[in-house]
Write a protein that holds these residues in place. Structure first.
Motif, PDB file in Angstrom:
ATOM      1  N   ILE A 104      12.940   0.687   0.603  1.00 36.38           N
ATOM      2  CA  ILE A 104      12.756  -0.679   0.106  1.00 36.38           C
ATOM      3  C   ILE A 104      11.749  -1.478   0.928  1.00 36.38           C
ATOM      4  O   ILE A 104      10.762  -1.991   0.402  1.00 36.38           O
ATOM      5  CB  ILE A 104      14.119  -1.408   0.069  1.00 36.38           C
ATOM      6  N   ILE A 105      11.987  -1.596   2.233  1.00 35.88           N
ATOM      7  CA  ILE A 105      11.162  -2.503   3.037  1.00 35.88           C
ATOM      8  C   ILE A 105       9.760  -1.955   3.246  1.00 35.88           C
ATOM      9  O   ILE A 105       8.761  -2.644   2.999  1.00 35.88           O
ATOM     10  CB  ILE A 105      11.845  -2.786   4.388  1.00 35.88           C
ATOM     11  N   ILE A 106       9.645  -0.712   3.694  1.00 35.29           N
ATOM     12  CA  ILE A 106       8.324  -0.155   4.003  1.00 35.29           C
ATOM     13  C   ILE A 106       7.419  -0.124   2.774  1.00 35.29           C
ATOM     14  O   ILE A 106       6.242  -0.516   2.871  1.00 35.29           O
ATOM     15  CB  ILE A 106       8.472   1.233   4.654  1.00 35.29           C
ATOM     16  N   PRO A 107       7.897   0.299   1.584  1.00 35.41           N
ATOM     17  CA  PRO A 107       7.006   0.259   0.418  1.00 35.41           C
ATOM     18  C   PRO A 107       6.530  -1.150   0.046  1.00 35.41           C
ATOM     19  O   PRO A 107       5.516  -1.291  -0.639  1.00 35.41           O
ATOM     20  CB  PRO A 107       7.872   0.855  -0.703  1.00 35.41           C
ATOM     21  N   LEU A 112       2.701  -7.909   2.316  1.00 36.21           N
ATOM     22  CA  LEU A 112       2.854  -8.775   3.493  1.00 36.21           C
ATOM     23  C   LEU A 112       1.666  -8.630   4.440  1.00 36.21           C
ATOM     24  O   LEU A 112       1.100  -9.626   4.903  1.00 36.21           O
ATOM     25  CB  LEU A 112       4.153  -8.434   4.217  1.00 36.21           C
ATOM     26  N   LEU A 113       1.275  -7.403   4.732  1.00 30.06           N
ATOM     27  CA  LEU A 113       0.220  -7.179   5.718  1.00 30.06           C
ATOM     28  C   LEU A 113      -1.166  -7.478   5.159  1.00 30.06           C
ATOM     29  O   LEU A 113      -2.075  -7.820   5.920  1.00 30.06           O
ATOM     30  CB  LEU A 113       0.297  -5.733   6.218  1.00 30.06           C
ATOM     31  N   ASN A 114      -1.337  -7.387   3.856  1.00 30.87           N
ATOM     32  CA  ASN A 114      -2.602  -7.823   3.256  1.00 30.87           C
ATOM     33  C   ASN A 114      -2.731  -9.333   3.342  1.00 30.87           C
ATOM     34  O   ASN A 114      -3.831  -9.876   3.502  1.00 30.87           O
ATOM     35  CB  ASN A 114      -2.682  -7.382   1.797  1.00 30.87           C
ATOM     36  N   ARG A 115      -1.598 -10.021   3.219  1.00 31.58           N
ATOM     37  CA  ARG A 115      -1.591 -11.482   3.296  1.00 31.58           C
ATOM     38  C   ARG A 115      -1.789 -11.957   4.737  1.00 31.58           C
ATOM     39  O   ARG A 115      -2.398 -13.001   4.977  1.00 31.58           O
ATOM     40  CB  ARG A 115      -0.268 -12.003   2.728  1.00 31.58           C
ATOM     41  N   HIS A 116      -1.258 -11.184   5.684  1.00 29.06           N
ATOM     42  CA  HIS A 116      -1.352 -11.553   7.107  1.00 29.06           C
ATOM     43  C   HIS A 116      -1.842 -10.345   7.906  1.00 29.06           C
ATOM     44  O   HIS A 116      -1.061  -9.665   8.585  1.00 29.06           O
ATOM     45  CB  HIS A 116       0.009 -12.008   7.629  1.00 29.06           C
ATOM     46  N   PRO A 117      -3.114 -10.037   7.854  1.00 30.60           N
ATOM     47  CA  PRO A 117      -3.617  -8.814   8.491  1.00 30.60           C
ATOM     48  C   PRO A 117      -3.501  -8.803  10.010  1.00 30.60           C
ATOM     49  O   PRO A 117      -3.592  -7.733  10.626  1.00 30.60           O
ATOM     50  CB  PRO A 117      -5.087  -8.782   8.046  1.00 30.60           C
ATOM     51  N   GLN A 118      -3.284  -9.974  10.633  1.00 27.03           N
ATOM     52  CA  GLN A 118      -3.141 -10.018  12.086  1.00 27.03           C
ATOM     53  C   GLN A 118      -1.692  -9.841  12.553  1.00 27.03           C
ATOM     54  O   GLN A 118      -1.411  -9.878  13.748  1.00 27.03           O
ATOM     55  CB  GLN A 118      -3.685 -11.353  12.617  1.00 27.03           C
ATOM     56  N   LEU A 119      -0.800  -9.656  11.593  1.00 26.52           N
ATOM     57  CA  LEU A 119       0.610  -9.458  11.926  1.00 26.52           C
ATOM     58  C   LEU A 119       0.820  -8.038  12.457  1.00 26.52           C
ATOM     59  O   LEU A 119       0.292  -7.073  11.903  1.00 26.52           O
ATOM     60  CB  LEU A 119       1.455  -9.678  10.673  1.00 26.52           C
ATOM     61  N   GLU A 120       1.587  -7.915  13.519  1.00 21.12           N
ATOM     62  CA  GLU A 120       1.891  -6.606  14.121  1.00 21.12           C
ATOM     63  C   GLU A 120       3.387  -6.362  13.966  1.00 21.12           C
ATOM     64  O   GLU A 120       4.193  -6.897  14.719  1.00 21.12           O
ATOM     65  CB  GLU A 120       1.488  -6.594  15.591  1.00 21.12           C
ATOM     66  N   LEU A 121       3.749  -5.556  12.989  1.00 18.49           N
ATOM     67  CA  LEU A 121       5.155  -5.381  12.639  1.00 18.49           C
ATOM     68  C   LEU A 121       5.688  -4.058  13.179  1.00 18.49           C
ATOM     69  O   LEU A 121       5.069  -3.010  13.023  1.00 18.49           O
ATOM     70  CB  LEU A 121       5.330  -5.425  11.120  1.00 18.49           C
ATOM     71  N   GLU A 122       6.838  -4.136  13.813  1.00 18.56           N
ATOM     72  CA  GLU A 122       7.550  -2.945  14.285  1.00 18.56           C
ATOM     73  C   GLU A 122       8.928  -2.928  13.624  1.00 18.56           C
ATOM     74  O   GLU A 122       9.619  -3.941  13.589  1.00 18.56           O
ATOM     75  CB  GLU A 122       7.718  -2.973  15.803  1.00 18.56           C
ATOM     76  N   ILE A 123       9.325  -1.772  13.097  1.00 18.67           N
ATOM     77  CA  ILE A 123      10.629  -1.631  12.463  1.00 18.67           C
ATOM     78  C   ILE A 123      11.476  -0.663  13.275  1.00 18.67           C
ATOM     79  O   ILE A 123      11.086   0.486  13.505  1.00 18.67           O
ATOM     80  CB  ILE A 123      10.499  -1.128  11.009  1.00 18.67           C
ATOM     81  N   ALA A 124      12.629  -1.142  13.721  1.00 20.65           N
ATOM     82  CA  ALA A 124      13.568  -0.314  14.485  1.00 20.65           C
ATOM     83  C   ALA A 124      14.768  -0.008  13.608  1.00 20.65           C
ATOM     84  O   ALA A 124      15.433  -0.919  13.122  1.00 20.65           O
ATOM     85  CB  ALA A 124      14.011  -1.052  15.747  1.00 20.65           C
ATOM     86  N   SER A 269       9.142 -19.802  14.249  1.00 19.16           N
ATOM     87  CA  SER A 269       7.918 -19.079  14.559  1.00 19.16           C
ATOM     88  C   SER A 269       7.213 -18.686  13.263  1.00 19.16           C
ATOM     89  O   SER A 269       7.838 -18.135  12.348  1.00 19.16           O
ATOM     90  CB  SER A 269       8.236 -17.825  15.379  1.00 19.16           C
ATOM     91  N   ARG A 270       5.922 -18.956  13.153  1.00 17.63           N
ATOM     92  CA  ARG A 270       5.197 -18.659  11.919  1.00 17.63           C
ATOM     93  C   ARG A 270       5.242 -17.174  11.589  1.00 17.63           C
ATOM     94  O   ARG A 270       5.433 -16.789  10.432  1.00 17.63           O
ATOM     95  CB  ARG A 270       3.745 -19.135  12.028  1.00 17.63           C
ATOM     96  N   ARG A 271       5.037 -16.336  12.593  1.00 10.97           N
ATOM     97  CA  ARG A 271       4.996 -14.895  12.303  1.00 10.97           C
ATOM     98  C   ARG A 271       6.372 -14.366  11.914  1.00 10.97           C
ATOM     99  O   ARG A 271       6.495 -13.549  10.996  1.00 10.97           O
ATOM    100  CB  ARG A 271       4.414 -14.128  13.488  1.00 10.97           C
ATOM    101  N   VAL A 272       7.431 -14.846  12.578  1.00  7.14           N
ATOM    102  CA  VAL A 272       8.786 -14.419  12.234  1.00  7.14           C
ATOM    103  C   VAL A 272       9.177 -14.976  10.875  1.00  7.14           C
ATOM    104  O   VAL A 272       9.794 -14.277  10.054  1.00  7.14           O
ATOM    105  CB  VAL A 272       9.791 -14.858  13.324  1.00  7.14           C
ATOM    106  N   ARG A 273       8.793 -16.225  10.613  1.00  5.43           N
ATOM    107  CA  ARG A 273       9.118 -16.837   9.321  1.00  5.43           C
ATOM    108  C   ARG A 273       8.423 -16.110   8.173  1.00  5.43           C
ATOM    109  O   ARG A 273       8.991 -15.949   7.093  1.00  5.43           O
ATOM    110  CB  ARG A 273       8.667 -18.300   9.345  1.00  5.43           C
ATOM    111  N   ALA A 274       7.203 -15.654   8.409  1.00  2.22           N
ATOM    112  CA  ALA A 274       6.471 -14.931   7.372  1.00  2.22           C
ATOM    113  C   ALA A 274       7.194 -13.636   7.008  1.00  2.22           C
ATOM    114  O   ALA A 274       7.311 -13.296   5.823  1.00  2.22           O
ATOM    115  CB  ALA A 274       5.043 -14.635   7.847  1.00  2.22           C
ATOM    116  N   VAL A 275       7.673 -12.926   8.011  1.00  2.00           N
ATOM    117  CA  VAL A 275       8.405 -11.680   7.755  1.00  2.00           C
ATOM    118  C   VAL A 275       9.740 -11.985   7.081  1.00  2.00           C
ATOM    119  O   VAL A 275      10.134 -11.320   6.115  1.00  2.00           O
ATOM    120  CB  VAL A 275       8.620 -10.893   9.065  1.00  2.00           C
TER     121      VAL A 275
END
Length: 294
Positions: A104-107, A112-124, A269-275
């Motif tokens: 679900i999330i990864i696909p 999200l990343l096209n909208r915010h290309p400077q976002l660095e997302l890590e999934i644990a 936080s803008r980056r956390v809120r975006a995610v």
């Protein structure tokens, strides 16, 4: 008119009940009711006719509707422009279950990343070792609601479970008139480390001191074992259906809520809120599928 009041007004107008409007707006029923009353008092006109079955717009409410929608469009445009100008950027660590991350999330992440290309997302996905209070992650999607810690919590959906087996297994399973409906079935169980899970406890009760055909430590292994015909497994509806498994008509009572959890210090936080906003949109769009109602 404040935008928050207009947003609640639109939610009630579109949904017709306080409960549905509260879910849409992310507030409580009492808050929605209070804001509607406040808006009516400020404008000096009734906006809704209250019925036992819900809320219906008055003529004054109908006249106000396009103005509220104009405010909505302006707010959306403002938020979009602010996001572009703020340059949402930097690392965000999301903790979640593998069965939500992979299908679900990864696909959904290209949007999200096209909208915010400077976002660095890590999934644990090793959520057992992740603690938001210790800042091991910035936010999480969890099946267990935290009861303590400096976090904000929001329920997004319900993950529905059923008892599933492969068509091959179900065609060859043994049945006996002298035993219960599941007494002769093989089950795929969980290891001791996962014995606290509702699904694991249900299977342990059903086995009645019999040994499971197989024990695993991951849901993906449970799914593969059931697909291989090794026995019955308790699986999320959406995963089991995608794998072509067949559901047995057994009520389990092991459905779980999906909670969005954010460390309170990072909630703005803008980056956390975006995610977080992205996750809310994705999970809400799949509510019926996740619950098994589609």
């Amino acid at each position: 008119m404040l935008w928050d009041d207009a947003r609640v007004f639109l939610a009630v107008a579109r949904k017709g009940t306080l409960t549905a409007a509260a879910r849409l707006s992310g507030g409580g029923v009492a808050t929605v009711s209070r804001r509607v009353d406040r808006l009516e008092a400020a404008l000096g006109v009734p906006l809704f006719v209250r019925h036992q079955t819900g809320y219906r717009l008055t003529d004054e409410g109908e006249a106000l509707l396009p103005k509220a929608e104009a405010l909505e469009h302006a707010a959306q445009a403002f938020e979009h422009q602010a996001a572009q100008e703020s340059g949402v950027a930097g690392p965000v660590r999301l903790a979640t279950a593998e069965n939500l991350a992979n299908p679900i999330i990864i696909p959904s992440l290209p949007a999200l990343l096209n909208r915010h290309p400077q976002l660095e997302l890590e999934i644990a996905t090793d959520v057992a070792s992740v603690n938001l209070h210790r800042r091991d992650a910035d936010l999480a999607l969890r099946m267990v609601k935290p009861t303590r810690g400096n976090v904000s919590v929001r329920r997004l959906a319900t993950l529905g479970f059923g008892l599933y087996g492969s068509s091959r297994y179900l065609e060859t399973r043994e049945r006996s008139a002298d035993s219960g409906p599941l007494d002769n079935d093989s089950f795929i169980g969980w290891s001791e480390a996962q014995s606290h899970l509702p699904a694991a406890q249900w299977i342990a009760r059903s086995l009645r001191n019999r040994a499971p055909a197989l024990t695993t430590t991951t849901l993906s292994a449970q799914l593969q074992a059931a697909s291989a015909g090794l026995g019955l497994a308790i699986l999320p509806h959406f995963l089991a259906r995608d794998a072509g498994l067949q559901r047995l008509p057994v009520e389990l009572g092991v459905d779980q809520a999906i909670w969005l959890v954010i460390h309170s210090d990072l909630a703005q936080s803008r980056r956390v809120r975006a995610v977080a906003d992205h996750l809310v949109t994705v999970i809400h769009s799949l509510r019926a599928r996740l619950s098994g109602e589609d």
